[in-house]
Design a protein around this motif. Structure first.
Motif, mmCIF file in Angstrom:
data_model
loop_
_atom_site.group_PDB
_atom_site.id
_atom_site.type_symbol
_atom_site.label_atom_id
_atom_site.label_comp_id
_atom_site.label_asym_id
_atom_site.label_seq_id
_atom_site.Cartn_x
_atom_site.Cartn_y
_atom_site.Cartn_z
ATOM 1 N N GLY A 232 45.156 36.418 41.414
ATOM 2 C CA GLY A 232 44.758 35.862 42.691
ATOM 3 C C GLY A 232 43.568 36.531 43.346
ATOM 4 O O GLY A 232 43.159 36.134 44.437
ATOM 5 N N ARG A 233 42.954 37.493 42.679
ATOM 6 C CA ARG A 233 41.806 38.190 43.255
ATOM 7 C C ARG A 233 40.565 37.901 42.414
ATOM 8 O O ARG A 233 40.607 37.942 41.188
ATOM 9 N N THR A 234 39.454 37.621 43.102
ATOM 10 C CA THR A 234 38.196 37.329 42.415
ATOM 11 C C THR A 234 37.386 38.600 42.247
ATOM 12 O O THR A 234 37.157 39.339 43.207
ATOM 13 N N TYR A 235 36.973 38.860 41.024
ATOM 14 C CA TYR A 235 36.110 39.994 40.716
ATOM 15 C C TYR A 235 34.712 39.440 40.440
ATOM 16 O O TYR A 235 34.479 38.797 39.413
ATOM 17 N N THR A 236 33.788 39.688 41.381
ATOM 18 C CA THR A 236 32.467 39.067 41.291
ATOM 19 C C THR A 236 31.528 39.803 40.359
ATOM 20 O O THR A 236 30.559 39.230 39.888
ATOM 21 N N ARG A 237 31.735 41.086 40.123
ATOM 22 C CA ARG A 237 30.874 41.888 39.255
ATOM 23 C C ARG A 237 29.423 41.885 39.754
ATOM 24 O O ARG A 237 28.473 41.945 38.977
ATOM 25 N N ALA A 238 29.243 41.793 41.074
ATOM 26 C CA ALA A 238 27.892 41.779 41.631
ATOM 27 C C ALA A 238 27.236 43.148 41.461
ATOM 28 O O ALA A 238 27.885 44.194 41.567
ATOM 29 N N SER A 239 25.929 43.126 41.206
ATOM 30 C CA SER A 239 25.178 44.374 41.052
ATOM 31 C C SER A 239 24.930 45.001 42.418
ATOM 32 O O SER A 239 25.140 44.374 43.473
ATOM 33 N N LEU A 240 24.458 46.244 42.407
ATOM 34 C CA LEU A 240 24.150 46.932 43.660
ATOM 35 C C LEU A 240 23.071 46.172 44.424
ATOM 36 O O LEU A 240 23.152 46.019 45.653
ATOM 37 N N ALA A 241 22.058 45.672 43.716
ATOM 38 C CA ALA A 241 20.985 44.922 44.376
ATOM 39 C C ALA A 241 21.531 43.650 45.017
ATOM 40 O O ALA A 241 21.123 43.273 46.126
ATOM 41 N N GLN A 242 22.453 42.969 44.340
ATOM 42 C CA GLN A 242 23.036 41.757 44.897
ATOM 43 C C GLN A 242 23.898 42.060 46.118
ATOM 44 O O GLN A 242 23.894 41.303 47.091
#
Length: 306
Positions: A232-242
């Motif tokens: 039930g949790r979304t892991y976006t894996r966004a970078s530091l810049a994002q």
């Protein structure tokens, strides 16, 4: 009434599917980019490519739109993930780049992949101001033989979107004649925000317009996930810049801003009569490429030696 689960691209008449069909949502965010690069045995410097196509996205497009023994071309290959994933999937691959840094790195990744027992042809060429590279490829017998042109929109200097789109148009117009009848083009792009207003730009629509001007027919606009959902949790894996860009946007707009969770993948064909996508088709599983043995310490190839 059946539930609509996605949009599926039709295959040319008489062709049998060797991999997954292309659905409107690609399940390509199961593993982080770092995990994908480590599993694929990529050189440590590969992640430095600012417009890197995730191996999972490249693999999905290749497995869905080509068959073993087909030919994949990336006219702006960067660090070479598209070329490596084509080789790992049993396709021949050609990568082009105008920067020696990426040429050395892509060749290193290709060399390492071949050393692990890949028996299809793969090469990376540098344009390097030499005229006639596309002509040379055509005279070598590639006209009408490319099954998939797979690439990503690379940012221009200082984020010049107009310049990046103009360059993409030139590449598509130059290499479209190499596509076989019924061949596909896939162009991916990451979410981009306006540098002042901070709202999301509709870059995919501008890419579609550029591709249409180059003589390609749009077939589908797909979402290639870079995030995954667990418990039930979304892991976006966004970078530091994002993450920093999202923080700046929140301060400027005055409301929460979601982190990016996907790239857009535009699917096109050189055929002007490309059929409309079929609906109500379930999404099949994507066959994973064979996992290469992990190299020992100090065994990765030197970039200059590739």
């Amino acid at each position: 009434m059946s539930k609509r689960t996605g949009t599926q691209l039709p295959r040319p008449a008489g062709e049998r599917s060797e991999g997954p069909v292309v659905s409107s949502v690609w399940p390509t965010g199961t593993d982080s980019l770092t995990a994908q690069l480590n599993e694929g045995g990529y050189h440590d410097a590969t992640g430095a490519d600012p417009a890197l196509m995730a191996p999972a996205i490249a693999h999905y497009a290749i497995a869905a739109l080509t068959r073993p023994g087909g030919v994949v071309l990336d006219p702006d290959c960067g660090a070479g993930t598209t070329i490596v994933e084509a080789l790992r999937a049993g396709r021949h691959a050609i990568g082009l780049t105008g920067q020696r840094r990426w040429w050395r790195l892509a060749r290193a990744n290709v060399t390492a992949t071949k050393a692990r027992g890949v028996f299809v042809d793969g090469m990376v060429l540098i344009l390097d101001r030499r005229p006639g590279t596309a002509v040379a490829a055509a005279t070598a017998g590639l006209t009408g033989r490319i099954d998939l042109l797979l690439t990503t929109l690379r940012p221009g200097p200082a984020g010049d979107l107009d310049g990046a789109l103009e360059r993409l148009h030139g590449l598509l117009a130059q290499y479209r004649p190499l596509l076989r009848p019924g061949g596909h083009v896939v162009i991916t792009s990451a979410p981009q925000r306006h540098p002042v207003r901070h709202d999301l730009l509709d870059v995919p629509s501008r890419i579609a317009a550029v591709a249409t001007a180059a003589g390609l027919a749009p077939v589908a606009r797909c979402v290639a996930l870079t995030a995954t959902v667990r418990r039930g949790r979304t892991y976006t894996r966004a970078s530091l810049a994002q993450r920093r860009a999202a923080t700046r946007a929140e301060r400027a707009l005055g409301h929460p801003v979601a982190l990016p969770a996907h790239h857009t993948a535009l699917v096109l064909r050189a055929d002007p009569d490309a059929a409309d996508p079929a609906l109500n088709q379930p999404l099949p599983a994507v066959p994973a490429p064979p996992r290469p043995p992990r190299p020992g310490r100090g065994t990765r190839p030197d970039l200059a030696a590739a």
